[in-house]
Each structure stands twice: as C-alpha cells, then as structure tokens.
Design a protein around this motif. Structure first.
Motif, PDB file in Angstrom:
ATOM      1  N   ILE A  69       8.198  -8.166   7.722  1.00  0.00           N
ATOM      2  CA  ILE A  69       7.337  -7.213   6.992  1.00  0.00           C
ATOM      3  C   ILE A  69       8.492  -6.212   6.112  1.00  0.00           C
ATOM      4  CG2 ILE A  69       5.635  -5.256   6.723  1.00  0.00           C
ATOM      5  CD1 ILE A  69       4.784  -8.133   7.831  1.00  0.00           C
ATOM      6  N   PHE A  70       8.344  -6.413   4.754  1.00  0.00           N
ATOM      7  CA  PHE A  70       9.234  -5.437   3.914  1.00  0.00           C
ATOM      8  C   PHE A  70       8.191  -4.396   3.280  1.00  0.00           C
ATOM      9  CE2 PHE A  70      10.880  -9.836   3.976  1.00  0.00           C
ATOM     10  CZ  PHE A  70      12.083  -9.497   4.395  1.00  0.00           C
ATOM     11  N   ALA A  71       8.897  -3.274   3.064  1.00  0.00           N
ATOM     12  CA  ALA A  71       8.267  -1.944   2.770  1.00  0.00           C
ATOM     13  C   ALA A  71       9.086  -1.415   1.604  1.00  0.00           C
ATOM     14  CB  ALA A  71       7.973  -0.969   3.599  1.00  0.00           C
ATOM     15  N   GLY A  72       8.308  -1.060   0.410  1.00  0.00           N
ATOM     16  CA  GLY A  72       8.747  -0.493  -0.696  1.00  0.00           C
ATOM     17  C   GLY A  72       7.830   0.537  -1.431  1.00  0.00           C
ATOM     18  N   ASN A  73       8.595   1.519  -2.164  1.00  0.00           N
ATOM     19  CA  ASN A  73       7.501   2.366  -2.948  1.00  0.00           C
ATOM     20  C   ASN A  73       7.773   2.080  -4.569  1.00  0.00           C
ATOM     21  OD1 ASN A  73       6.020   3.906  -1.184  1.00  0.00           O
ATOM     22  ND2 ASN A  73       7.575   5.218  -0.736  1.00  0.00           N
ATOM     23  N   HIS A  74       6.803   2.508  -5.200  1.00  0.00           N
ATOM     24  CA  HIS A  74       6.593   2.291  -6.535  1.00  0.00           C
ATOM     25  C   HIS A  74       6.524   3.354  -7.549  1.00  0.00           C
ATOM     26  CE1 HIS A  74       6.227  -2.147  -5.767  1.00  0.00           C
ATOM     27  NE2 HIS A  74       5.863  -1.670  -4.520  1.00  0.00           N
ATOM     28  N   GLY A  75       7.084   3.513  -8.414  1.00  0.00           N
ATOM     29  CA  GLY A  75       6.963   4.734  -9.484  1.00  0.00           C
ATOM     30  C   GLY A  75       5.818   4.740 -10.330  1.00  0.00           C
ATOM     31  N   VAL A  76       5.193   3.236 -10.451  1.00  0.00           N
ATOM     32  CA  VAL A  76       4.170   3.289 -11.060  1.00  0.00           C
ATOM     33  C   VAL A  76       2.853   3.855 -10.718  1.00  0.00           C
ATOM     34  CG1 VAL A  76       3.314   1.231 -10.212  1.00  0.00           C
ATOM     35  CG2 VAL A  76       2.972   1.318 -12.689  1.00  0.00           C
ATOM     36  N   THR A  77       2.837   4.290  -9.152  1.00  0.00           N
ATOM     37  CA  THR A  77       1.736   5.117  -8.674  1.00  0.00           C
ATOM     38  C   THR A  77       1.307   6.418  -9.173  1.00  0.00           C
ATOM     39  OG1 THR A  77       3.379   6.075  -7.251  1.00  0.00           O
ATOM     40  CG2 THR A  77       2.248   3.919  -6.501  1.00  0.00           C
ATOM     41  N   ALA A  78       2.482   6.969 -10.142  1.00  0.00           N
ATOM     42  CA  ALA A  78       2.061   8.148 -10.573  1.00  0.00           C
ATOM     43  C   ALA A  78       1.150   7.983 -11.978  1.00  0.00           C
ATOM     44  CB  ALA A  78       3.486   8.615 -11.320  1.00  0.00           C
ATOM     45  N   GLN A  79       0.640   6.797 -12.138  1.00  0.00           N
ATOM     46  CA  GLN A  79       0.065   6.364 -13.262  1.00  0.00           C
ATOM     47  C   GLN A  79      -1.509   6.533 -12.765  1.00  0.00           C
ATOM     48  OE1 GLN A  79       0.352   6.086 -16.458  1.00  0.00           O
ATOM     49  NE2 GLN A  79       2.418   6.272 -16.412  1.00  0.00           N
ATOM     50  N   GLY A  80      -1.756   6.851 -11.051  1.00  0.00           N
ATOM     51  CA  GLY A  80      -2.918   6.589 -10.623  1.00  0.00           C
ATOM     52  C   GLY A  80      -3.811   5.374 -10.419  1.00  0.00           C
ATOM     53  N   VAL A  81      -2.717   4.300 -10.118  1.00  0.00           N
ATOM     54  CA  VAL A  81      -3.252   2.993  -9.611  1.00  0.00           C
ATOM     55  C   VAL A  81      -3.729   2.761  -8.320  1.00  0.00           C
ATOM     56  CG1 VAL A  81      -1.858   2.263 -11.599  1.00  0.00           C
ATOM     57  CG2 VAL A  81      -0.799   2.065  -9.275  1.00  0.00           C
ATOM     58  N   SER A  82      -3.430   3.463  -7.301  1.00  0.00           N
ATOM     59  CA  SER A  82      -4.041   3.627  -6.257  1.00  0.00           C
ATOM     60  C   SER A  82      -4.767   4.479  -5.422  1.00  0.00           C
ATOM     61  CB  SER A  82      -2.661   3.330  -5.173  1.00  0.00           C
ATOM     62  OG  SER A  82      -2.950   3.091  -3.721  1.00  0.00           O
ATOM     63  N   ALA A  83      -5.501   3.967  -4.410  1.00  0.00           N
ATOM     64  CA  ALA A  83      -6.520   4.975  -3.764  1.00  0.00           C
ATOM     65  C   ALA A  83      -5.791   5.828  -2.761  1.00  0.00           C
ATOM     66  CB  ALA A  83      -7.722   4.336  -3.400  1.00  0.00           C
ATOM     67  N   GLU A 152      18.015 -17.708  11.475  1.00  0.00           N
ATOM     68  CA  GLU A 152      18.554 -19.360  11.471  1.00  0.00           C
ATOM     69  C   GLU A 152      18.003 -20.021  12.524  1.00  0.00           C
ATOM     70  OE1 GLU A 152      22.670 -20.063  11.074  1.00  0.00           O
ATOM     71  OE2 GLU A 152      22.838 -18.695   9.181  1.00  0.00           O
ATOM     72  N   THR A 153      17.475 -19.245  13.670  1.00  0.00           N
ATOM     73  CA  THR A 153      16.788 -19.991  14.751  1.00  0.00           C
ATOM     74  C   THR A 153      15.091 -20.135  14.388  1.00  0.00           C
ATOM     75  OG1 THR A 153      16.573 -17.882  16.024  1.00  0.00           O
ATOM     76  CG2 THR A 153      18.588 -19.160  16.281  1.00  0.00           C
ATOM     77  N   SER A 154      14.850 -19.383  13.525  1.00  0.00           N
ATOM     78  CA  SER A 154      13.149 -19.443  13.116  1.00  0.00           C
ATOM     79  C   SER A 154      12.784 -20.883  12.715  1.00  0.00           C
ATOM     80  CB  SER A 154      12.954 -18.554  12.111  1.00  0.00           C
ATOM     81  OG  SER A 154      12.984 -17.192  12.502  1.00  0.00           O
ATOM     82  N   ASP A 155      11.486 -21.217  13.256  1.00  0.00           N
ATOM     83  CA  ASP A 155      10.979 -22.621  12.753  1.00  0.00           C
ATOM     84  C   ASP A 155       9.976 -22.498  11.909  1.00  0.00           C
ATOM     85  OD1 ASP A 155       9.561 -22.013  14.763  1.00  0.00           O
ATOM     86  OD2 ASP A 155      10.237 -23.558  16.119  1.00  0.00           O
ATOM     87  N   LEU A 156       9.498 -21.475  11.873  1.00  0.00           N
ATOM     88  CA  LEU A 156       8.315 -21.045  10.863  1.00  0.00           C
ATOM     89  C   LEU A 156       8.169 -19.680  10.290  1.00  0.00           C
ATOM     90  CD1 LEU A 156       5.632 -22.312   9.466  1.00  0.00           C
ATOM     91  CD2 LEU A 156       4.254 -21.325  11.741  1.00  0.00           C
ATOM     92  N   LEU A 157       8.038 -19.315   9.076  1.00  0.00           N
ATOM     93  CA  LEU A 157       8.545 -18.148   8.632  1.00  0.00           C
ATOM     94  C   LEU A 157       7.012 -17.243   7.737  1.00  0.00           C
ATOM     95  CD1 LEU A 157      10.418 -15.584   8.171  1.00  0.00           C
ATOM     96  CD2 LEU A 157      10.886 -16.770   5.644  1.00  0.00           C
ATOM     97  N   VAL A 158       6.765 -16.356   8.094  1.00  0.00           N
ATOM     98  CA  VAL A 158       5.701 -15.492   7.291  1.00  0.00           C
ATOM     99  C   VAL A 158       6.444 -14.160   6.844  1.00  0.00           C
ATOM    100  CG1 VAL A 158       3.793 -13.934   7.484  1.00  0.00           C
ATOM    101  CG2 VAL A 158       3.475 -16.323   8.369  1.00  0.00           C
ATOM    102  N   VAL A 159       6.136 -13.743   5.504  1.00  0.00           N
ATOM    103  CA  VAL A 159       6.612 -12.783   5.187  1.00  0.00           C
ATOM    104  C   VAL A 159       5.584 -11.899   4.653  1.00  0.00           C
ATOM    105  CG1 VAL A 159       9.066 -13.512   4.330  1.00  0.00           C
ATOM    106  CG2 VAL A 159       7.191 -13.633   2.969  1.00  0.00           C
ATOM    107  N   GLY A 160       5.586 -10.558   4.912  1.00  0.00           N
ATOM    108  CA  GLY A 160       4.661  -9.807   4.530  1.00  0.00           C
ATOM    109  C   GLY A 160       5.090  -8.330   3.785  1.00  0.00           C
ATOM    110  N   GLU A 161       4.258  -7.478   3.391  1.00  0.00           N
ATOM    111  CA  GLU A 161       4.636  -6.173   2.627  1.00  0.00           C
ATOM    112  C   GLU A 161       3.752  -5.086   2.869  1.00  0.00           C
ATOM    113  OE1 GLU A 161       2.067  -5.316   0.532  1.00  0.00           O
ATOM    114  OE2 GLU A 161       1.154  -7.462   1.303  1.00  0.00           O
TER     115      GLU A 161
END
Length: 334
Positions: A69-83, A152-161
C-alpha cells in the motif's frame, strides 16, 4: 537495475520481458489431461495458464503473495474535490500499520505479506489546476519507491493506495490518456454530493486541458500523485521479475494505464481483480482490455478488491497443479 529519469524508465518499459512460451505450452498440455471436461473450470483454467506462463513453470504454486500500500497527499484537494480532509490519509496510514483496516484483514485472509509506504505526506503534490502535480524528480523518486518495494521472492503482487482526493488525479489521468469528456471519468470517490461532483468534474477538465497533451509518463507526473507513481513503479518492477499482478480499482488501474499507453503490452502480466463501483472503472477496464474477476460493488481502494481476488488466483493454480490427470487417476476420458 534502476533509473534516474522518466526517459530511462521509459527505456525499461520498451524492453520488458515476455511470458515464457514453453511454460505456457506445458501448462496447456497439462490442462488438457486433467480429470475434468475440457473448459469446465472456465476462467480458472485461463488464470492458471496465464500465471504459469509468467512464472516460467508449467505446474506452478502460489506461495508468497505480496500486498503493498502506497500513501500520498494531493494539493488538488484544496479545490473541494473530496468529502474528507487530507489529515485522514495520515490517520489511515496509522490504521494500516496497526492492523485495523480492511486491507489488513483481506491480506491476512489471502495469506499475503503486507507493507505500507507513506510518501511525503507532509508535502502534498501541487494543485494540478495551476501547476504540474509533480516535477520529474518527484515522479521518478515515487516510481523508485514502488520499484524497490517489490520483493524478489514474491510470486503474486497486489498494489493499493491511500490518499484523500486521489480519485480526482485518477480521473484526470484516464481522461488525458483515453479522451472523452471529464464527466465520463469522474465519479463520487469518497461520496461527494452533486455540487461536489460538479466541482470535481470541472477540476479534472481544467487539469486535462492544461497538462493532458503530453506523453503518458509526463501525464503521470503532471496529473498524478506520489502513490499513483509508486504503484506504476511497482507494477513495472513486477514485470521485470516476471511476478504476476492483480490490479485493484480505478486509481490503481489509472496508474497502470500510463505504462500501457507508454508501451502497448506493458500490462500483459496483470489481471483485473475486480470492477469497482467508481463510475469510471468499468470504462477504464474496457480501455485496457481487462475483464474483472469480481464484481462486488466495492469502492474502498486500499488494494482491497485485488486482495480479495488473491484466493481466486490461488484456487486456479491449485486446481491446475494439484489435480490428477486421467491416466494418474485411472479415469476414462470418455
């Protein structure tokens, strides 16, 4: 192997390894001998042979799935795009680390190792209605975080955010890459009302008009976010390592789409775990030529739909590799 620029990353995408055709042929031959009517396991058979071709083994096992899981923050939220306010990103990262989120339970259920990478949450991306979300340097740094997070030892990958407001950059990326109107790609995300949806749609349209006419990796930098770039980096690294990937929802698929648009076939090692309730996701899967495994009305993100699909992939591979042949079982083929 590493990279220090988007052009260097693009060069890696231009020279990705292909599936192992010998393993695929071996898996197809094995599938034809198993104690079942031909095609009776439906897509499970296709999944098993796809998986075998990427692992280079006609009779593979799934032993080490990985969820990142990767997490990041977004400057565009200043526009009121999220609840929800941006502080929720930090709070949810703590919840992931303490084992309290949905993705923790789904990863555990699937027998997957899970890790969380918070990427400069105190330094949101720029508001892409006024400036590129990320510089090339920032985008490359995020790509590398994803690249280096894959074991490198993984044999199946899921990426989330996790990233409050990140359905907005996902919609902008999809719109820029595949065209159409902003409204066709923009959904309610965390649950904005009608007025919020209109604001969000206008923001997407403005960003695409300003920065959408670029090559796909530049689109990722200009309209994306650090967690989206990290997912793209991880998906690309998995391809280099021949690790099959289960794609999650709209945000994950938007990040992945930048790879596919940069070089056709870059997502051949990926399957779609589910189709989400976010309105643009089904359209995006169609554009990528991916058929979802599950349709459960999910719209949580976090890699949750893809993690839920891990047991389906494991079941497909277990049937393929563990079933007896007609000869072994002493069963007449009819």
């Amino acid at each position: 192997m590493g990279f220090t620029s988007l052009s260097a990353f693009n060069a890696i995408l231009a020279d990705l390894p292909d599936a192992d055709q010998d393993a695929l042929l071996g898996a197809q031959a094995r599938n034809a001998t198993l104690t079942k009517p031909a095609g009776s396991l439906g897509r499970l058979e296709e999944i098993a042979m796809w998986y075998a071709s990427w692992r280079g083994d006609a009779r593979p096992d799934v032993n080490a799935p990985q969820v990142i899981i990767f997490a990041g923050n977004h400057g565009v939220t200043a526009q009121g795009v999220s609840a929800f306010p941006p502080e929720v990103t930090v709070q949810m990262v703590a919840n992931f680390e303490q084992g309290g989120a949905s993705i923790n339970q789904l990863s555990k259920n699937a027998g997957a190792a899970m890790s969380v990478h918070a990427i400069e949450l105190d330094r949101p991306t720029e508001d892409f209605t006024t400036a590129p979300a990320m510089s090339e340097e920032d985008c490359v740094a995020a790509l590398l975080i994803g690249w280096n997070a894959v074991s490198e030892t993984s044999d199946l990958l899921v990426v989330g955010e996790m990233g409050i407001g990140n359905t907005t950059p996902a919609a902008a990326i999809a719109n820029a890459l595949f065209g159409g109107a902003a409204a066709e790609w923009t959904g309610r995300g965390t649950g904005v009302d009608d007025a919020g949806l209109q604001i969000k749609t206008d923001v997407v349209a403005k960003g695409v008009a300003k920065f959408g006419a670029q090559d796909p990796l530049q689109v990722l930098a200009a309209l994306g976010g650090r967690e989206l770039a990290a997912m793209a980096g991880a998906i690309a690294r998995a391809r280099v390592l021949r690790i099959p990937v289960i794609l999650d929802g709209f945000i994950c698929c938007a990040a992945a789409a930048t790879l596919e648009k940069a070089h056709a076939g870059a997502l051949e090692h990926c399957i779609a775990g589910h189709v989400s309730a976010e309105s643009g996701h089904a359209r995006l899967l169609d554009a990528l030529g991916k058929q979802a495994l599950l349709d459960l009305g999910l719209r949580l993100g976090e890699g949750s739909g893809a993690a839920l699909a891990i047991p389906v992939v494991r079941a497909a591979v277990a049937c393929h590799s563990g079933m007896a042949s007609f000869a072994e079982a002493g069963v007449s083929e009819g």
